[in-house]
Write an enzyme that holds these catalytic residues in place. Structure first.
Site, mmCIF file in Angstrom:
data_model
loop_
_atom_site.group_PDB
_atom_site.id
_atom_site.type_symbol
_atom_site.label_atom_id
_atom_site.label_comp_id
_atom_site.label_asym_id
_atom_site.label_seq_id
_atom_site.Cartn_x
_atom_site.Cartn_y
_atom_site.Cartn_z
ATOM 1 N N ASP A 28 0.824 -1.222 0.000
ATOM 2 C CA ASP A 28 0.000 0.000 0.000
ATOM 3 C C ASP A 28 0.854 1.267 0.000
ATOM 4 O O ASP A 28 1.965 1.275 0.527
ATOM 5 C CB ASP A 28 -0.927 -0.023 1.232
ATOM 6 C CG ASP A 28 -2.069 0.965 1.084
ATOM 7 O OD1 ASP A 28 -2.337 1.419 -0.041
ATOM 8 O OD2 ASP A 28 -2.691 1.288 2.113
ATOM 9 N N GLY A 29 0.289 2.326 -0.561
ATOM 10 C CA GLY A 29 0.957 3.630 -0.540
ATOM 11 C C GLY A 29 1.550 4.033 -1.885
ATOM 12 O O GLY A 29 2.214 5.069 -1.989
ATOM 13 N N ASN A 30 1.295 3.237 -2.917
ATOM 14 C CA ASN A 30 1.843 3.547 -4.248
ATOM 15 C C ASN A 30 1.332 4.893 -4.767
ATOM 16 O O ASN A 30 2.095 5.689 -5.318
ATOM 17 C CB ASN A 30 1.418 2.475 -5.264
ATOM 18 C CG ASN A 30 1.968 1.109 -4.942
ATOM 19 O OD1 ASN A 30 2.848 0.982 -4.102
ATOM 20 N ND2 ASN A 30 1.460 0.088 -5.610
ATOM 21 N N TRP A 33 2.841 7.845 -2.946
ATOM 22 C CA TRP A 33 4.256 7.968 -3.324
ATOM 23 C C TRP A 33 4.364 8.784 -4.613
ATOM 24 O O TRP A 33 5.196 9.680 -4.728
ATOM 25 C CB TRP A 33 4.847 6.566 -3.518
ATOM 26 C CG TRP A 33 6.306 6.532 -3.857
ATOM 27 C CD1 TRP A 33 7.353 6.443 -2.984
ATOM 28 C CD2 TRP A 33 6.881 6.581 -5.183
ATOM 29 N NE1 TRP A 33 8.549 6.425 -3.678
ATOM 30 C CE2 TRP A 33 8.282 6.512 -5.022
ATOM 31 C CE3 TRP A 33 6.349 6.676 -6.471
ATOM 32 C CZ2 TRP A 33 9.156 6.523 -6.105
ATOM 33 C CZ3 TRP A 33 7.222 6.705 -7.555
ATOM 34 C CH2 TRP A 33 8.615 6.626 -7.356
ATOM 35 N N HIS A 45 2.429 2.735 -8.918
ATOM 36 C CA HIS A 45 2.175 1.292 -9.022
ATOM 37 C C HIS A 45 3.349 0.589 -9.709
ATOM 38 O O HIS A 45 3.731 -0.511 -9.324
ATOM 39 C CB HIS A 45 0.869 1.032 -9.786
ATOM 40 C CG HIS A 45 -0.344 1.565 -9.079
ATOM 41 N ND1 HIS A 45 -0.580 1.329 -7.741
ATOM 42 C CD2 HIS A 45 -1.384 2.329 -9.512
ATOM 43 C CE1 HIS A 45 -1.707 1.930 -7.391
ATOM 44 N NE2 HIS A 45 -2.215 2.543 -8.439
ATOM 45 N N THR A 74 -10.741 -7.208 -3.742
ATOM 46 C CA THR A 74 -12.082 -7.243 -4.346
ATOM 47 C C THR A 74 -12.726 -5.854 -4.294
ATOM 48 O O THR A 74 -13.651 -5.568 -5.055
ATOM 49 C CB THR A 74 -12.991 -8.273 -3.632
ATOM 50 O OG1 THR A 74 -12.863 -8.095 -2.209
ATOM 51 C CG2 THR A 74 -12.624 -9.702 -3.973
ATOM 52 N N ARG A 79 -12.333 1.699 -7.740
ATOM 53 C CA ARG A 79 -11.520 2.842 -8.174
ATOM 54 C C ARG A 79 -11.919 3.270 -9.589
ATOM 55 O O ARG A 79 -12.550 2.498 -10.310
ATOM 56 C CB ARG A 79 -10.036 2.446 -8.146
ATOM 57 C CG ARG A 79 -9.589 2.136 -6.738
ATOM 58 C CD ARG A 79 -8.095 1.954 -6.636
ATOM 59 N NE ARG A 79 -7.735 1.706 -5.246
ATOM 60 C CZ ARG A 79 -6.530 1.835 -4.751
ATOM 61 N NH1 ARG A 79 -5.532 2.195 -5.528
ATOM 62 N NH2 ARG A 79 -6.305 1.590 -3.474
ATOM 63 N N LEU A 139 11.440 -20.035 -2.683
ATOM 64 C CA LEU A 139 10.316 -19.240 -2.177
ATOM 65 C C LEU A 139 9.067 -19.412 -3.043
ATOM 66 O O LEU A 139 9.153 -19.440 -4.265
ATOM 67 C CB LEU A 139 10.722 -17.760 -2.203
ATOM 68 C CG LEU A 139 9.626 -16.760 -1.829
ATOM 69 C CD1 LEU A 139 9.538 -16.610 -0.318
ATOM 70 C CD2 LEU A 139 9.878 -15.391 -2.471
ATOM 71 N N ARG A 196 2.272 -4.146 6.926
ATOM 72 C CA ARG A 196 1.496 -3.133 6.205
ATOM 73 C C ARG A 196 2.186 -1.782 6.305
ATOM 74 O O ARG A 196 2.171 -1.135 7.343
ATOM 75 C CB ARG A 196 0.070 -3.001 6.718
ATOM 76 C CG ARG A 196 -0.649 -1.906 5.900
ATOM 77 C CD ARG A 196 -2.119 -2.009 5.861
ATOM 78 N NE ARG A 196 -2.631 -1.146 4.792
ATOM 79 C CZ ARG A 196 -3.875 -1.137 4.368
ATOM 80 N NH1 ARG A 196 -4.742 -1.950 4.897
ATOM 81 N NH2 ARG A 196 -4.255 -0.322 3.405
HETATM 82 C C1 IPE Z 1 -5.191 -2.647 0.257
HETATM 83 O O1 IPE Z 1 -4.911 -1.321 -0.024
HETATM 84 C C2 IPE Z 1 -5.241 -3.452 -1.006
HETATM 85 C C3 IPE Z 1 -3.978 -3.645 -1.706
HETATM 86 C C4 IPE Z 1 -2.816 -3.164 -1.351
HETATM 87 C C5 IPE Z 1 -4.040 -4.465 -2.886
HETATM 88 P P1 IPE Z 1 -6.095 -0.258 -0.220
HETATM 89 O O2 IPE Z 1 -5.440 1.040 -0.521
HETATM 90 O O3 IPE Z 1 -7.062 -0.760 -1.208
HETATM 91 O O4 IPE Z 1 -6.775 -0.258 1.216
HETATM 92 P P2 IPE Z 1 -7.692 0.823 1.915
HETATM 93 O O5 IPE Z 1 -8.739 1.220 0.915
HETATM 94 O O6 IPE Z 1 -6.832 1.983 2.289
HETATM 95 O O7 IPE Z 1 -8.240 0.135 3.113
HETATM 96 C C1 IPE Z 2 -1.666 0.100 -3.266
HETATM 97 O O1 IPE Z 2 -1.422 1.459 -3.391
HETATM 98 C C2 IPE Z 2 -1.932 -0.559 -4.581
HETATM 99 C C3 IPE Z 2 -3.283 -1.110 -4.707
HETATM 100 C C4 IPE Z 2 -4.255 -0.946 -3.881
HETATM 101 C C5 IPE Z 2 -3.541 -1.908 -5.857
HETATM 102 P P1 IPE Z 2 -2.614 2.501 -3.391
HETATM 103 O O2 IPE Z 2 -3.033 2.740 -4.790
HETATM 104 O O3 IPE Z 2 -3.691 2.093 -2.476
HETATM 105 O O4 IPE Z 2 -1.863 3.768 -2.845
HETATM 106 P P2 IPE Z 2 -2.451 4.853 -1.860
HETATM 107 O O5 IPE Z 2 -2.959 4.135 -0.657
HETATM 108 O O6 IPE Z 2 -3.542 5.551 -2.605
HETATM 109 O O7 IPE Z 2 -1.291 5.731 -1.558
HETATM 110 MG MG MG Z 3 -4.076 2.440 -0.534
#
Ligand code: IPE
Ligand code: IPE
Ligand code: MG
Length: 248
Positions: A28-30, A33, A45, A74, A79, A139, A196
């Site tokens: 998470d956080g892409n 970033w 991503h 899911t 988005r 792995l 996480r």
């Molecule tokens: C969780 O991240 C799902 C993945 C990393 C694939 P999200 O960005 O979708 O989670 P929420 O919406 O902040 O809970």
């Molecule tokens: C996680 O990064 C990737 C997926 C959920 C697929 P996000 O796209 O949720 O990145 P943030 O949370 O918006 O920074």
């Molecule tokens: Mg996210």
């Protein structure tokens, strides 16, 4: 024994015992970033996919047996379409290049999630890469794709109900062990450590059943910045924890 030695600010795993068998990461956080850099979310991503490759290599090198990576939930269908499309095309690219990237690495790829809703092209690539790597003994990289913990549990319950109705099993047979065998993760041990990053302290529908006794490690690092050093920090902290499983 375990401990973490700080060498020039780098965490070095000095003792290789007590390495978690199974690590699960919420990548998470892409988006944040990329936004911080004035880039499109898609760039985040792409960088996140590069981080995954680094972490896969490191996990394999230090003897982790399973790494589960949450790639698409899911709920991520909610988005905007262009972001979902970008994620799907990156996923396809990742799968297409997987053999080349992993050549000589002895890594096995597995996929968990409801793959029915994915495009034919992605499903074909999944079948190909899973079968091409199935004999690898290093792995196991488990990619959670269109994965949702509740969806997984509900579909297990539906298939158990069907098997009871058809007389293949009886209600008395249904216990935790049998239930686990109806999950996508059949045959995969529960995660020891769930990582996480990104500052969110929640599970977001990841491995609900399987993480009942997992250790959690949260951090504010955004996934594209997650380094080998951060992985070592997480593992070192895991090694210091006392897992009691309800006992003393
Ligand atoms: C969780 O991240 C799902 C993945 C990393 C694939 P999200 O960005 O979708 O989670 P929420 O919406 O902040 O809970
Ligand atoms: C996680 O990064 C990737 C997926 C959920 C697929 P996000 O796209 O949720 O990145 P943030 O949370 O918006 O920074
Ligand atoms: Mg996210």
């Amino acid at each position: 024994m375990f401990f973490l030695r700080k060498k020039k600010n780098r965490a070095v795993l000095e003792h290789k015992d007590k390495i978690p068998v199974h690590i699960a990461v919420v990548m998470d956080g892409n988006g944040r970033w990329a936004e911080k850099r004035g880039l499109p979310r898609k760039a985040g991503h792409r960088e996140g996919a590069n981080t995954l490759k680094r972490i896969v290599t490191e996990c394999d090198a230090i003897g982790v047996r399973y790494l589960t990576a949450y790639a698409f939930s899911t709920e991520n269908w909610n988005r905007p379409k262009d972001e979902v499309d970008a994620l799907m095309s990156l996923l396809l690219e990742f799968l297409k290049n997987a053999d080349k990237e992993l050549a000589g690495k002895n890594i096995r790829i597995l996929v968990i999630g409801d793959t029915e809703r994915l495009s034919d092209e992605i499903r074909r690539e999944i079948t190909r890469v899973v079968s091409n790597t199935s004999a690898n003994t290093g792995l196991s990289l488990v990619i959670a794709l269109n994965y949702g913990g509740r969806c997984e549990i509900a579909s297990a319950a539906a298939r158990i109900a069907r098997d009871v109705k058809d007389g293949r099993i009886s209600p008395q047979d249904v216990d935790e062990k049998l239930f686990s065998e109806y999950l996508y993760t059949k045959g995969i041990p529960d995660p020891d450590l769930v990582i996480r990053p990104s500052g969110e302290n929640r599970l977001s529908n990841f491995l609900l059943w399987q993480s009942s006794y997992s250790e959690f490690w949260y951090s504010n690092i955004l996934w594209p910045d997650f380094s080998r050093n951060d992985l070592h920090e997480a593992i070192s902290e895991f090694q210091r924890r006392n897992r009691r499983y309800g006992g003393l």
